[in-house]
Design an enzyme around this catalytic site. Structure first.
Site, PDB file in Angstrom:
ATOM      1  CB  CYS A 139      -0.623 -16.476  40.981  1.00 37.15           C
ATOM      2  SG  CYS A 139       0.830 -15.654  40.306  1.00 37.15           S
ATOM      3  CG  ASN A 181       5.115 -17.854  40.965  1.00 38.36           C
ATOM      4  OD1 ASN A 181       4.185 -18.347  40.329  1.00 38.36           O
ATOM      5  ND2 ASN A 181       4.978 -16.774  41.710  1.00 38.36           N
ATOM      6  CG  HIS A 194       0.467 -19.402  43.585  1.00 37.69           C
ATOM      7  ND1 HIS A 194       0.865 -19.923  42.369  1.00 37.69           N
ATOM      8  CD2 HIS A 194       1.078 -18.196  43.700  1.00 37.69           C
ATOM      9  CE1 HIS A 194       1.682 -19.057  41.794  1.00 37.69           C
ATOM     10  NE2 HIS A 194       1.830 -18.008  42.576  1.00 37.69           N
TER      11      HIS A 194
END
Ligand code: UT7
Length: 326
Positions: free
Chosen positions: A120, A283, A253
């Site tokens: 990520c 996500n 993020h």
């Protein structure tokens, strides 16, 4: 020719058209005896829906489309690009790299093309590498993409992870410039935490070995994420000699709205200056930051002269931030 800075001259993104709402997912999981609820997902994560790629739609396909849109926004042709970096943990193949496939699809042959694997945090890593290569003279104009089809590595029987992720891609075009540009970057990793978030599978002698699905110790990741997103933001601003008040937009993020809220609170950045997409994208790992960036650029929130702090955190364990002047 070398440049003092690299600047973002175009952004682009793509989400697969198929939206799966919490209600739809809850019903689908329920039909297989897996109990979850819209209330749990919204309360614990802020996620209301995710986009899921149809079978056959790959990271390279999403990355190519996001890249094309970023090039259009920059009014550049693929042939103007001499570097492509794709951040992904869901590449099409073991090799060649997803970046080489994107280069072929765009018709941008000749320059460097490679993938970055920092889960990520991948987009932040890739962005910093592209900036360094431009400032050192190794490249002039770069396409930096975060692209993922995380739906392919989810265990759809694990309610603790399968409700959290989605698919998509976001891209930026970076060009050498004597005007800022990227003001500061900080990258970190601590491999001692490798086991708290991973997909520990591999291809070996023609078979899949290990566990080819994502596993996560959610609470351990949550605690580390809140702590490092705070510290790396401060470190990056200190490097740029700027106070927190100089940040016009923060793009962390997009993993969990509670992590975004906690980070904003710790940094004393009002929520009105945080770009939030986790509710509608879920996500999307390396794609989450460039997807959110493109959305905020296109809807006019991010404008010329704004300072934007982008922060990544994820498996590895990895984390990092870039502070960019638009
Ligand atoms: O992109 C990389 C970064 N990733 C992240 O940042 C993720 C970080 N972690 C998180 O976002 C959160 O830890 C989660 C959203 C994953 C989990 O939230 P939590 O508040 O930490 O919940 P928990 O893991 O402590 O689980 C609480 C309860 C458990 O039940 P018991 O043991 O209390 O009876 C779980 O079994 O919630 C249960 N649970 C669920 N219940 C309904 C776990 N998943 C679900 C679910 N639906 N989908």
């Amino acid at each position: 020719m070398t440049y003092r800075y690299s600047r973002i001259v175009g952004t682009g993104s793509i989400l697969p058209p198929r939206i799966v709402t919490n209600q739809q997912l809850v019903a689908e999981l329920g039909s297989r005896g897996i109990e979850t609820s819209d209330e749990w997902i919204v309360e614990r994560t802020g996620i209301r829906q995710r986009h899921i790629a149809d079978e056959g739609v790959t990271s390279s396909r999403l990355a190519t489309e996001a890249g094309r849109r970023a090039l259009d926004a920059a009014r550049l042709d693929p042939s103007d690009i001499d570097l492509i970096i794709v951040a992904t943990s869901t590449p099409d193949f073991v090799f060649p790299s997803t970046a080489c496939l994107v280069q072929k699809e765009l018709g941008a042959a000749g320059g460097a093309a490679f993938d970055v694997q920092a889960v990520c945090t991948g987009f932040v890593y890739a962005f910093s590498v592209a900036d360094s290569m431009i400032r050192s003279g190794l490249a002039h104009r770069a396409l930096v993409v975060g692209a993922e089809v995380f739906s392919r590595i989810l265990d759809w029987n694990d309610r603790g992870t399968c409700v959290l992720f989605g698919d998509g891609a976001g891209a930026v075009v970076l060009a050498g410039s004597d005007e800022p540009g990227l003001l500061a970057a900080k990258l970190h990793a601590d491999g001692r935490h490798e086991s708290i978030l991973r997909t520990a599978g591999n291809v070996c002698h023609g078979e899949i070995t290990g566990h080819p699905y994502l596993t996560m110790d959610g609470q351990a990741v949550f605690k580390l994420a809140v702590s490092v997103l705070d510290s790396v933001a401060r470190e990056t601003l200190a490097e740029a000699h700027l106070p927190i008040e100089a940040v016009d937009w923060m793009i962390p993020h997009q993993a969990n709205v509670r992590i975004l809220n906690a980070t904003a609170r710790r940094l004393h950045i009002p929520l009105s200056r945080v770009v939030v997409t986790v509710d509608s994208h879920a996500n999307t790992s390396a794609a989450s930051i460039p997807l959110a960036l493109d959305q905020a650029v296109r809807d006019g929130r991010i404008r010329a002269g704004h300072n934007v702090l982008m922060e990544g955190v994820g498996g590895g364990f990895t984390w990092g931030a870039v502070l960019v002047r638009f």
